[in-house]
Design an enzyme around this catalytic site. Structure first.
Site, mmCIF file in Angstrom:
data_model
loop_
_atom_site.group_PDB
_atom_site.id
_atom_site.type_symbol
_atom_site.label_atom_id
_atom_site.label_comp_id
_atom_site.label_asym_id
_atom_site.label_seq_id
_atom_site.Cartn_x
_atom_site.Cartn_y
_atom_site.Cartn_z
ATOM 1 N N LEU A 497 -20.576 -11.557 24.720
ATOM 2 C CA LEU A 497 -20.201 -10.201 25.145
ATOM 3 C C LEU A 497 -19.461 -10.244 26.473
ATOM 4 C CD1 LEU A 497 -23.424 -8.181 24.292
ATOM 5 C CD2 LEU A 497 -21.188 -7.965 23.219
ATOM 6 N N GLY A 498 -19.675 -11.309 27.210
ATOM 7 C CA GLY A 498 -18.998 -11.396 28.495
ATOM 8 C C GLY A 498 -19.770 -12.273 29.447
ATOM 9 N N GLY A 500 -21.635 -12.187 32.928
ATOM 10 C CA GLY A 500 -22.154 -11.315 33.975
ATOM 11 C C GLY A 500 -22.267 -12.097 35.256
ATOM 12 N N GLY A 503 -24.845 -15.087 34.587
ATOM 13 C CA GLY A 503 -24.905 -15.878 33.369
ATOM 14 C C GLY A 503 -24.064 -15.245 32.286
ATOM 15 N N LYS A 519 -29.002 -12.490 27.973
ATOM 16 C CA LYS A 519 -28.309 -13.110 29.108
ATOM 17 C C LYS A 519 -28.920 -14.478 29.365
ATOM 18 C CE LYS A 519 -26.452 -11.106 32.541
ATOM 19 N NZ LYS A 519 -26.057 -10.315 33.704
ATOM 20 N N ASP A 611 -25.199 -6.076 43.745
ATOM 21 C CA ASP A 611 -23.951 -6.342 43.027
ATOM 22 C C ASP A 611 -23.534 -5.132 42.190
ATOM 23 O OD1 ASP A 611 -21.715 -7.752 42.339
ATOM 24 O OD2 ASP A 611 -22.709 -9.014 40.843
#
Ligand SMILES: *[C@@H]1O[C@H](CO)[C@@H](O)[C@H](O)[C@H]1NC(C)=O
Ligand SMILES: *[C@@H]1O[C@H](CO)[C@@H](O)[C@H](O)[C@H]1NC(C)=O
Ligand SMILES: *[C@@H]1O[C@H](CO)[C@@H](O)[C@H](O)[C@H]1NC(C)=O
Ligand SMILES: *[C@@H]1O[C@H](CO)[C@@H](O)[C@H](O)[C@H]1NC(C)=O
Ligand SMILES: *[C@@H]1O[C@H](CO)[C@@H](O)[C@H](O)[C@H]1NC(C)=O
Ligand SMILES: *[C@@H]1O[C@H](CO)[C@@H](O)[C@H](O)[C@H]1NC(C)=O
Ligand SMILES: *[C@@H]1O[C@H](CO)[C@@H](O)[C@H](O)[C@H]1NC(C)=O
Ligand SMILES: *[C@@H]1O[C@H](CO)[C@@H](O)[C@H](O)[C@H]1NC(C)=O
Ligand SMILES: *[C@@H]1O[C@H](CO)[C@@H](O)[C@H](O)[C@H]1NC(C)=O
Ligand SMILES: *[C@@H]1O[C@H](CO)[C@@H](O)[C@H](O)[C@H]1NC(C)=O
Length: 775
Positions: A497-498, A500, A503, A519, A611
C-alpha cells in the site's frame, strides 16, 4: 409426549396422612413437617401445605398425592406465601390461613355457617353447610388447572402461573368474552388483556354463543353453547381412557392451554404427557398488532420444540434470567443512542450486524422504508443509533428499536433480519477518558541528557505496570497474530500500500473478511518497549485515529495491524483536480484537530505524534480523517539509551525546535498541523520544488499572501472556499499561529480546535519567523 419431570418437582411433599375426605370444624393444618394433610377418600388428592423448593415458604394447595410428581392443581396463596409456623384452620365461618403472628394471610368466608369441609376424590375441596349444601368449592375458583367434572363459567377464568416454579399469577389468561372462549396475554403484573391469540369461534348469533367450558367425567373438554349444543372448539379429537389415566387441563405458564394425561398408580415412574393443546403455534398466534413481547420475552426468538414454545436469544444476546428463558434476552453490550455519539459516524468501530434468514421480528417498527434495497436496509440500521434490528422483504425495510417484540424462528428465505450488536462496550470508547496527572509525555526531547530520560522512562514504565490491571479489558481487544497468519492474510506480503514513516504497509484480509493494513516495521525496538507501547496505543480509541487491531511480535518480525482505510490518504486526496469539496476539507481539518486534542490531552498517556503530515492522515468511510502512526515515534526512534539524535518528522512539516537543543513537546504536532491545515486550505503540498520559486515553501507563501491581504490567491479557483470567506481568513490566521517559530507562541491543540470552530477569538498572528520576509 413426555414432559420434563422437573416441571412438577417444584414442591417438596410434607409428611402424610389422616382422615377420609371429611374435615371437622376446628381441624387445623400447620407447616410443621409432621402435620397431616386432608386427603380425599381414595387418597388421590390432598389438601395442605407444600414447601416451595429452595425457600422456607409454603403454599396452601391441592395436589395429586399418588403420583411421584405430586402435581399441584389448585393453590390458595401464591401471591402471599406462608412462612414456617403458619396454619390453616376450619371454623364455622370458613377457612383461614394465618402466619405465626396470627395475621391472616388468606381466607374464605362464605355467607353461610360451615359444618365441615370435604376433600373429594374429584380433586374438589368443598365447604359444606349442615344440610350438605356446598357453601364454597375450589372447583368454582380455579387457578391454572381444570380437572374432570369441573366446568369454567362465563365469569370464570384461568391464569397461567408466572414460571414453572413460581405459582404467582402469570402472563396469560383463559376467559370468555363476546360468546367465545379466548386466550390472551396480559400486561403483567396487571390483568389488562392484550389482543387474544386464540378464539374458539366467531360469534354469529346469540343462540350459539359459548355458555361454559366443560371438562367431562370422561375427560372430554368442550364448550356448551347457549342453545345447548356442544362445540369441541379447536381441540383435536382423541381417544381418552379415564380408567387408566388421570387427566388435567392447564393453562401453562408459557400460554399454551394443554390437556395432559398421566398413568394412574403410584408405582409408575411415568410423567405427564401432552394429549392436545391450543393454540397450535403460540409463537405465531400472538399477534404483533398489540403491545407486549409475544410468547417469549423481548429480544428473543420463539420457536416450537417438542410441542412446547422455546425461546432463543439472537447472537450477541443472552437470557436476562438464565433460569427463566421466557423473561427475554438482553444485548451482551447495550445498544442505543447518546453515550458515544462521537462514533456514530463510524459504526464499524462499535457495531456488528449479523444476518439471520430464519429469525423474524413482527411489530416494534419505528420506520418502514420502501422501496429500499437489502444493502440500503442494512446500512440504514447500521448508521442509525436508534436501530436495533431491521427486517427486509421484497423492497421493504422495517426498522426496529429495542426492545424487540414478537421474535420468532421462521422458514428461511422469505425475510432477512439484520441484528445489530455492539462489539465494544460503551466505556471503552469514552473520548474523555480521565487524564492521569502523573503520566509523563511519551515522547521526550531528543537532546536531553540520557540520565534524565532513563529515569523518566522508568517512571513511565512503572506507571504503566502499576496501572495495568485496570486496563486489561481494553488491552485484551488487541489481537496477537502469528507471523504466518499475517503472511497468509497478505498473501505473502504481495500488495504494497505504500511506505510509511516506520515501515512498509501491505494490504491484507482476515478470515473474518475484514480488510487490514499490515505495517512491517523496519526498525526493531526493544521488546519490552514494543509491548508497553503497543498497550498504550491499544488504549487509544478515537473517531479520528486509525484503530489498532493487533500486532505480531515473533523474533525479528515486528508487525502492526490496523484497520484498512478505504479512501486513501490526505495527500492524494488534496491532489485531485478539480479540488475536493471545501466542506469536506473543513470536516477533515476539524477531524485531525480533534484527533490531536485527544492524543495530547484526553487519552490516558499523552502521545506526541512527531510526524503529522498529510500522507499520515488516512480517510475512512465518509472521508473521516484518521491519524495514522501515532505512538510509533517513541517506539521506533529512541535508541536503547532512550535518546536519539536523528531528526524526526518530515521535511516541510518539522518544527524548528527539532534543530535546537530544547525538549520536544506537543507543540511540534501543533506546528505540523498548521502546515497540514494550509495544505488543506490550498490543496497543495507543503513543499513544491518545480515551478514558481516564490511558492515553493507553503508556509512562507501563505504568510506572504496573508500579510498582503491576498488570501484569495491561496485558494485560487476554489469557489466554495472563497465563498466561505470568513472561515477562510480565520483559518489561515490559525495556521499562522500554529507555525510560529517559538513553540511557546504556538497555541495548544485545544485552543486550535476552539479557534477553528469559532469558540475562541483569533487575533492577528505575528510573523512566524524572524527570517521570513514580511514584504
Ligand atoms: C427441587 O428440589 C429437589 C431436591 O432438592 C431437586 O431435585 C429439584 O430439582 C428441585 N426442583 C426445582 C424445580 O428446582
Ligand atoms: C370428625 O368427626 C367425626 C365425628 O364427630 C369423627 O368420627 C371423625 O374422626 C372426625 N374426623 C377428623 C378428621 O377429626
Ligand atoms: C363427577 O360427577 C359425577 C356426578 O356429579 C359423579 O358421579 C362422579 O363421581 C364425579 N367424578 C369424579 C371423578 O369425581
Ligand atoms: C342447619 O343450621 C341452621 C342454623 O344454623 C338450622 O336452622 C338448621 O335447622 C340446620 N339444619 C340441619 C339439617 O341441621
Ligand atoms: C414469584 O414472582 C414474583 C414476581 O416476580 C416474586 O415477587 C415472588 O417472590 C416469586 N416467588 C417465588 C417463590 O420465587
Ligand atoms: C367484544 O365485542 C365488542 C363489540 O363487538 C368489541 O368491541 C370487543 O372488542 C369484543 N371483545 C373481545 C375480547 O373480542
Ligand atoms: C373467524 O373468522 C375469521 C375471518 O373470517 C377466520 O379467519 C377464522 O378462522 C374464524 N375463526 C373461527 C374459530 O372460526
Ligand atoms: C343462529 O345459529 C343457529 C345455530 O347455529 C342457527 O340455527 C340459526 O339459524 C342462527 N340464526 C341466525 C339469525 O343466524
Ligand atoms: C453473549 O453472552 C453470552 C453469555 O455470557 C455468551 O455465551 C455469548 O457468547 C456472548 N455472545 C457474544 C457475541 O459475545
Ligand atoms: C460480526 O458478525 C459476523 C457474523 O455473525 C461474525 O462472523 C463476526 O465474527 C462478527 N465480528 C465481530 C467483530 O464480532
Amino acid at each position: 409426549m413426555a414432559v420434563p419431570s422437573t416441571f412438577f418437582l417444584t414442591l417438596l411433599v410434607l409428611s402424610p396422612t389422616l382422615a377420609f375426605g371429611i374435615v371437622n370444624l376446628t381441624s387445623k393444618l400447620s407447616t410443621n413437617d409432621m402435620s397431616p394433610q386432608w386427603l380425599s377418600p381414595s387418597g388421590e388428592f390432598a389438601f395442605g401445605f407444600r414447601k416451595l423448593n429452595a425457600t422456607n415458604l409454603f403454599l396452601l394447595s391441592i395436589w395429586y398425592d399418588k403420583i411421584p410428581d405430586k402435581t399441584v392443581v389448585w393453590q390458595a396463596n401464591a401471591d402471599h406465601l406462608a412462612p414456617r409456623g403458619s396454619e390453616v384452620k376450619l371454623t364455622a365461618s370458613g377457612l383461614s390461613l394465618t402466619d405465626p403472628q396470627s395475621q391472616v394471610i388468606w381466607k374464605i368466608q362464605p355467607n353461610k355457617a360451615i359444618s365441615y369441609g370435604n376433600m373429594l376424590d374429584s380433586g374438589n375441596f368443598v365447604l359444606a353447610t349442615n344440610d350438605s349444601a356446598d357453601a364454597w368449592e375450589s372447583f368454582k375458583f380455579p387457578t391454572d388447572t381444570l380437572l374432570p367434572n369441573q366446568t369454567l363459567g362465563l365469569d370464570d377464568s384461568l391464569f397461567s402461573r408466572l414460571t414453572e416454579t413460581n405459582y404467582s399469577k402469570g402472563r396469560f389468561e383463559l376467559y370468555f368474552s363476546n360468546g367465545s372462549l379466548l386466550l390472551s396475554p396480559v400486561a403483567w403484573p396487571t390483568e389488562t388483556r392484550y389482543v387474544s391469540y386464540f378464539r374458539s369461534q366467531n360469534t354469529t348469533n346469540t343462540s350459539n354463543m359459548a355458555a361454559q367450558l366443560v371438562f367431562s367425567e370422561s375427560a372430554e373438554i368442550y364448550i356448551v353453547k347457549t342453545d345447548g349444543g356442544e362445540d369441541p372448539f379447536r381441540w383435536k379429537q382423541t381417544a381418552l381412557d379415564t380408567n387408566a389415566y388421570y387427566y388435567r387441563a392447564t393453562l401453562d405458564f408459557n400460554g399454551v392451554f394443554t390437556q395432559y394425561s398421566h398413568p394412574r398408580g403410584s408405582t409408575s415412574q411415568q410423567v405427564w404427557s401432552i394429549v392436545r393443546y391450543v393454540p397450535d403455534n403460540i409463537c405465531t398466534a400472538i399477534k404483533s398488532i398489540d403491545t407486549g413481547s409475544g410468547a417469549c420475552g423481548y429480544n428473543s426468538y420463539c420457536t416450537i420444540e417438542n410441542q412446547r414454545p422455546a425461546c432463543k436469544c439472537p447472537d450477541g444476546y443472552s437470557f436476562i434470567d438464565s433460569n427463566n428463558q421466557f423473561r427475554g434476552c438482553q444485548p451482551n453490550l447495550s445498544l442505543g443512542c447518546g453515550a458515544d455519539d462521537e462514533y456514530q459516524g463510524r459504526p464499524e468501530e462499535i457495531y456488528n450486524i449479523t444476518v439471520s434468514t430464519n429469525g423474524d421480528w413482527h411489530g416494534g417498527n419505528y420506520e418502514i422504508l420502501k422501496p429500499y434495497t437489502l444493502e440500503e436496509c442494512r446500512k440504514s440500521c447500521f448508521y442509525d443509533c436508534f436501530c436495533g434490528a431491521a427486517v427486509f422483504q421484497d423492497d421493504t425495510c422495517w426498522k426496529k428499536s429495542l426492545p424487540l417484540p414478537h421474535g420468532r424462528v421462521v422458514v428461511a428465505g422469505i425475510r432477512i433480519a439484520f441484528m445489530k450488536t455492539r462489539i465494544r462496550s460503551l466505556g471503552q470508547f469514552a473520548p474523555n477518558a480521565e487524564k492521569k496527572d502523573g503520566s509523563k509525555p511519551v515522547i521526550l526531547g531528543s537532546f536531553v541528557g540520557s540520565l534524565a530520560i532513563n529515569s523518566i522512562l522508568l517512571a513511565t514504565i512503572v506507571f504503566l505496570v502499576l496501572s495495568k490491571p485496570k486496563k486489561t479489558i481494553q488491552a485484551s481487544s488487541v489481537v496477537t497474530f502469528s507471523y504466518n497468519e499475517l503472511k497468509a492474510a497478505t498473501r505473502g506480503f504481495k500488495e504494497k500500500l505504500g511506505r510509511g514513516s516506520f515501515g512498509t504497509v501491505y494490504k491484507g484480509v482476515l478470515k473474518s473478511g475484514n480488510f487490514i493494513a499490515v505495517k512491517e516495521l523496519d526498525r526493531v525496538a526493544q521488546e519490552r518497549e514494543f509491548k508497553t507501547e503497543l498497550r498504550a496505543i491499544s488504549k487509544t480509541y478515537h473517531k479520528n485515529l486509525v484503530r489498532l487491531i493487533g500486532f505480531c511480535d515473533e523474533g525479528i518480525h515486528r508487525l502492526i495491524v490496523y484497520e484498512l482505510m478505504g479512501n486513501g490518504n490526505l495527500e492524494d486526496f488534496l491532489c485531485q483536480r478539480p479540488k475536493p469539496n471545501w466542506n469536506l476539507r473543513v470536516e477533515i481539518a476539524l477531524g485531525i484537530a480533534r484527533g490531536l486534542v485527544y492524543l495530547h490531552e484526553e487519552c490516558d498517556f499523552q502521545i506526541i505524534h512527531c510526524d503529522i503530515k498529510s500522507p499520515n492522515i488516512l480517510l475512512g468511510e465518509k472521508f473521516t480523517a484518521k491519524i495514522a502512526d501515532f505512538g510509533l515515534a517513541k517506539l521506533l526512534l529512541s535508541d536503547q539509551t532512550g535518546t536519539q539524535t536523528m531528526i524526526r518528522g518530515t521535511k516541510g512539516y518539522v518544527a524548528p525546535e527539532w534543530f535546537k537543543n530544547v525538549p520536544v513537546t506537543t507543540k511540534v504536532d501543533v506546528y505540523s498541523f498548521g502546515v497540514v491545515l494550509l495544505e488543506i486550505i490550498c490543496c497543495r503540498r507543503s513543499v513544491v520544488m518545480e515551478g514558481n520559486e516564490e511558492h515553493a515553501i507553503l508556509t512562507d507563501w501563505a504568510y506572504d499572501c496573508y500579510v498582503e491581504g491576498k488570501i484569495d490567491v491561496l485558494t485560487e479557483n476554489d469557489e466554495e472556499g472563497m465563498a466561505d470567506n470568513g472561515r477562510l481568513r480565520i483559518w489561515v490566521m490559525v495556521a499562522i499561529w500554529c507555525i510560529q517559530e517559538h513553540a511557546e507562541t504556538r497555541p495548544t491543540m485545544k485552543m486550535v480546535m476552539q479557534m477553528l470552530d469559532g469558540s475562541l477569538a483569533v487575533h492577528e498572528p505575528p510573523a512566524p519567523s524572524s527570517f521570513i520576509s514580511t514584504c
